[in-house]
Design an enzyme around this catalytic site. Structure first.
Site, PDB file in Angstrom:
ATOM      1  N   THR A 192       0.849  -1.186   0.000  1.00 15.23           N
ATOM      2  CA  THR A 192       0.000   0.000   0.000  1.00 15.23           C
ATOM      3  C   THR A 192       0.881   1.232   0.000  1.00 15.23           C
ATOM      4  OG1 THR A 192      -1.829  -1.116   1.089  1.00 15.23           O
ATOM      5  CG2 THR A 192      -1.648   1.264   1.469  1.00 15.23           C
TER       6      THR A 192
ATOM      7  N   GLN B  48      -3.835  -6.827  -6.117  1.00 14.35           N
ATOM      8  CA  GLN B  48      -4.225  -7.450  -4.847  1.00 14.35           C
ATOM      9  C   GLN B  48      -5.574  -6.882  -4.394  1.00 14.35           C
ATOM     10  OE1 GLN B  48      -2.659  -6.558  -0.867  1.00 14.35           O
ATOM     11  NE2 GLN B  48      -2.227  -8.736  -0.640  1.00 14.35           N
TER      12      GLN B  48
ATOM     13  N   HIS C 187      -6.570 -11.024  -0.861  1.00 12.53           N
ATOM     14  CA  HIS C 187      -5.809 -10.739   0.364  1.00 12.53           C
ATOM     15  C   HIS C 187      -6.473 -11.445   1.549  1.00 12.53           C
ATOM     16  CE1 HIS C 187      -3.240  -8.984   3.195  1.00 12.53           C
ATOM     17  NE2 HIS C 187      -3.294  -7.712   2.856  1.00 12.53           N
TER      18      HIS C 187
ATOM     19  N   ASN D 299      -2.833 -10.742   7.012  1.00 16.39           N
ATOM     20  CA  ASN D 299      -2.537  -9.475   7.712  1.00 16.39           C
ATOM     21  C   ASN D 299      -3.713  -8.820   8.428  1.00 16.39           C
ATOM     22  OD1 ASN D 299      -0.128 -10.040   6.536  1.00 16.39           O
ATOM     23  ND2 ASN D 299      -0.012  -8.226   5.237  1.00 16.39           N
TER      24      ASN D 299
ATOM     25  N   TYR E 253      -7.007  -8.425   7.576  1.00 16.21           N
ATOM     26  CA  TYR E 253      -8.102  -7.761   6.873  1.00 16.21           C
ATOM     27  C   TYR E 253      -9.302  -8.715   6.755  1.00 16.21           C
ATOM     28  CZ  TYR E 253      -4.522  -4.335   6.468  1.00 16.21           C
ATOM     29  OH  TYR E 253      -3.544  -3.437   6.810  1.00 16.21           O
TER      30      TYR E 253
ATOM     31  N   ARG F 223      -3.275 -14.763  -0.859  1.00 15.80           N
ATOM     32  CA  ARG F 223      -2.233 -14.529   0.147  1.00 15.80           C
ATOM     33  C   ARG F 223      -2.777 -14.859   1.539  1.00 15.80           C
ATOM     34  NH1 ARG F 223       1.740  -9.397   1.833  1.00 15.80           N
ATOM     35  NH2 ARG F 223       3.539 -10.732   1.566  1.00 15.80           N
TER      36      ARG F 223
ATOM     37  N   ASN G 139      -3.095  -5.179  13.664  1.00 16.70           N
ATOM     38  CA  ASN G 139      -4.486  -5.447  13.268  1.00 16.70           C
ATOM     39  C   ASN G 139      -5.184  -6.450  14.197  1.00 16.70           C
ATOM     40  OD1 ASN G 139      -4.365  -3.576  11.270  1.00 16.70           O
ATOM     41  ND2 ASN G 139      -3.975  -5.012   9.609  1.00 16.70           N
TER      42      ASN G 139
ATOM     43  N   GLY H 105       9.295  -7.152  -0.326  1.00 19.90           N
ATOM     44  CA  GLY H 105       8.511  -5.944  -0.116  1.00 19.90           C
ATOM     45  C   GLY H 105       9.396  -4.714  -0.109  1.00 19.90           C
TER      46      GLY H 105
HETATM   47  C1  LIG Z   1       4.769   0.200   2.828  1.00 20.48           C
HETATM   48  C2  LIG Z   1       4.212  -1.185   2.957  1.00 20.48           C
HETATM   49  C3  LIG Z   1       2.911  -1.429   2.585  1.00 20.48           C
HETATM   50  C4  LIG Z   1       2.378  -2.719   2.651  1.00 20.48           C
HETATM   51  N1  LIG Z   1       1.101  -2.949   2.183  1.00 20.48           N
HETATM   52  C5  LIG Z   1       0.666  -4.238   2.042  1.00 20.48           C
HETATM   53  C6  LIG Z   1      -0.551  -4.505   1.348  1.00 20.48           C
HETATM   54  O1  LIG Z   1      -1.246  -3.630   0.811  1.00 20.48           O
HETATM   55  N2  LIG Z   1      -0.931  -5.804   1.237  1.00 20.48           N
HETATM   56  C7  LIG Z   1      -0.187  -6.835   1.793  1.00 20.48           C
HETATM   57  O2  LIG Z   1      -0.577  -7.997   1.666  1.00 20.48           O
HETATM   58  N3  LIG Z   1       0.963  -6.587   2.447  1.00 20.48           N
HETATM   59  C8  LIG Z   1       1.425  -5.329   2.559  1.00 20.48           C
HETATM   60  N4  LIG Z   1       2.645  -5.094   3.137  1.00 20.48           N
HETATM   61  C9  LIG Z   1       3.461  -6.231   3.615  1.00 20.48           C
HETATM   62  C10 LIG Z   1       4.485  -6.648   2.558  1.00 20.48           C
HETATM   63  O3  LIG Z   1       3.842  -7.245   1.434  1.00 20.48           O
HETATM   64  C11 LIG Z   1       5.502  -7.652   3.146  1.00 20.48           C
HETATM   65  O4  LIG Z   1       4.826  -8.822   3.548  1.00 20.48           O
HETATM   66  C12 LIG Z   1       6.242  -7.065   4.337  1.00 20.48           C
HETATM   67  O5  LIG Z   1       6.785  -5.800   3.997  1.00 20.48           O
HETATM   68  C13 LIG Z   1       7.410  -7.976   4.794  1.00 20.48           C
HETATM   69  O6  LIG Z   1       8.247  -8.304   3.724  1.00 20.48           O
HETATM   70  P1  LIG Z   1       9.628  -7.529   3.372  1.00 20.48           P
HETATM   71  O7  LIG Z   1      10.554  -7.771   4.523  1.00 20.48           O
HETATM   72  O8  LIG Z   1      10.080  -8.173   2.118  1.00 20.48           O
HETATM   73  O9  LIG Z   1       9.292  -6.083   3.217  1.00 20.48           O
HETATM   74  C14 LIG Z   1       3.182  -3.794   3.129  1.00 20.48           C
HETATM   75  C15 LIG Z   1       4.497  -3.539   3.530  1.00 20.48           C
HETATM   76  C16 LIG Z   1       5.026  -2.267   3.431  1.00 20.48           C
HETATM   77  C17 LIG Z   1       6.469  -2.035   3.803  1.00 20.48           C
END
Ligand SMILES: Cc1cc2nc3c(=O)[nH]c(=O)nc-3n(C[C@H](O)[C@H](O)[C@H](O)COP(=O)(O)O)c2cc1C
Length: 357
Positions: free
Chosen positions: A25, A99, A175, A178, A180, A227, A236, A314
């Site tokens: 996001t 997503q 989704h 997390n 939701y 996911r 959450n 991410g």
């Molecule tokens: C800025 C930001 C926004 C995120 N928004 C979402 C989202 O919209 N949907 C989702 O499933 N996960 C979201 N996540 C989680 C990421 O998909 C990921 O699972 C998380 O950052 C951990 O992985 P990483 O260490 O590779 O960043 C978000 C993470 C970050 C950093």
């Protein structure tokens, strides 16, 4: 040995490599009616060297929006505007799934048109606060979805999936992670229902299964991924008393549908990941647990070791538009700046440099 730099067939779609961009996001959908902008097209096109881009969470309905300036896929205006994003990504050789994120009880009435309030499995407020654009506000008690409301929600996901294809997406990711709406139904603290949509494991997994079935019927199972993030969450307010029983039952029920992929956002439990991997006959995408750190180059081993077929990044992808090339070169990597994650302009969005650029 398979490496992440080899192509893979994702239910009929060829991915150039096994490095996925995880959904993130960014709250920059400033187009009319929560629609994407040319800047968003530029951001995603910059990252088209991913084998697969999974977009930020996109609300499938008006009431599914839980944060300011997140984009939707429920109006004609949004479908038209997404075409600039999918077109730019395809032109750059990429593959992109949207997503579909219904935030359920995570949200606030001030983010919704007058008279609407967040909905949920049960009238149980999440503990904590949400960012609203009018500052931080306590989560509210959601309106409990009726049978009819559940049917409408399933139909909204299916319609959004059709809209995604109309907008040029290669598929959608549901989704179910997390905390939701779909995860709220899977959980034992947000779902206190005693009807056929709660109570037992079979009741709690039912909404996810029905949404997946409806989306698969709408656009084809080969275009639908899911996911999940089994376990108790630090955010959450999600508690699962029985993550293993719930998620193994869910995967059992979903496997026959032949979905494009299962995407696990791992919290800690590698044993459960390995168990789900064995159970799932399709493609597995893994965003590995990395407590206190972001997913880094070590994650490439997960594909080499066969733990996953595709690994998703991410924060590192947010900050490195050419991440596959950097992983292949062994770095260096730009550092993500959390101050610009949500909302704002091109700073911290499209201005992270590519190697040599
Ligand atoms: C800025 C930001 C926004 C995120 N928004 C979402 C989202 O919209 N949907 C989702 O499933 N996960 C979201 N996540 C989680 C990421 O998909 C990921 O699972 C998380 O950052 C951990 O992985 P990483 O260490 O590779 O960043 C978000 C993470 C970050 C950093």
């Amino acid at each position: 040995m398979t490496t992440v730099f080899e192509p893979i067939d994702l239910a009929g779609t060829r991915l150039a490599n096994r490095v996925a961009m995880a959904p993130m996001t960014r709250s920059r959908a400033y187009g009319p009616g929560a629609s994407p902008t040319p800047l968003m097209a530029e951001y995603y096109a910059q990252r088209a060297s991913a084998g697969l881009i999974i977009t930020e969470g996109v609300q499938p309905s008006v009431v599914g929006q839980g944060y300011p300036n997140t984009p939707g896929l429920h109006s004609r205006e949004q479908v038209e505007a997404w075409r600039q994003v999918t077109g730019a990504v395809h032109e750059a050789g990429g593959v992109i799934f949207a997503q579909l994120m219904h935030t359920g009880r995570i949200g606030h009435p001030v983010l919704l048109p007058d008279g609407l309030a967040p909905v949920g499995a049960s009238p149980v407020a999440a503990s904590g606060q949400v960012f609203t654009g009018e500052g931080m506000k306590d989560f509210v008690t959601p309106v409990e979805l009726t049978e009819e409301g559940i049917a409408d929600t399933i139909a909204d996901f299916a319609a959004a999936a059709r809209n995604a294809v109309a907008a040029g997406f290669d598929g959608v990711e549901l989704h179910g992670a997390n905390g939701y709406l779909l995860h709220q139904f899977l959980s034992t603290n947000a779902n206190r229902r005693t009807d056929g949509w709660g109570g037992s494991v079979a009741g709690r997994i039912r909404l996810v299964v029905e949404v997946a079935r409806a989306a698969a019927e709408a656009i084809g199972a080969h275009r639908v991924g899911l996911r999940i993030s089994p376990g108790n969450h630090p955010y959450n307010d999600i508690v699962e008393d029985d993550p293993e029983a719930t998620h193994t039952a869910l995967v059992d029920a979903l496997d026959p549908l032949g979905l494009a992929y299962l995407h696990i956002g791992e919290l800690a439990d590698r044993d459960l990941t390995l168990r789900l991997r064995k159970q799932w006959s399709g493609t597995l995408i893994l965003n590995p647990a990395t407590p206190g750190a972001v997913t880094g180059p070590d994650a490439l081993e997960l594909v080499e070791d066969g733990v996953a077929d595709i690994v998703s990044f991410g924060a590192l992808f947010l900050a490195n538009p050419d991440l596959p090339a950097r992983l292949a070169a062994g770095g260096p990597f730009n550092t993500p700046d959390p101050a610009t994650f949500y909302g704002g302009d091109e700073r911290g969005y499209t201005d992270y440099p590519a190697l040599g650029g």
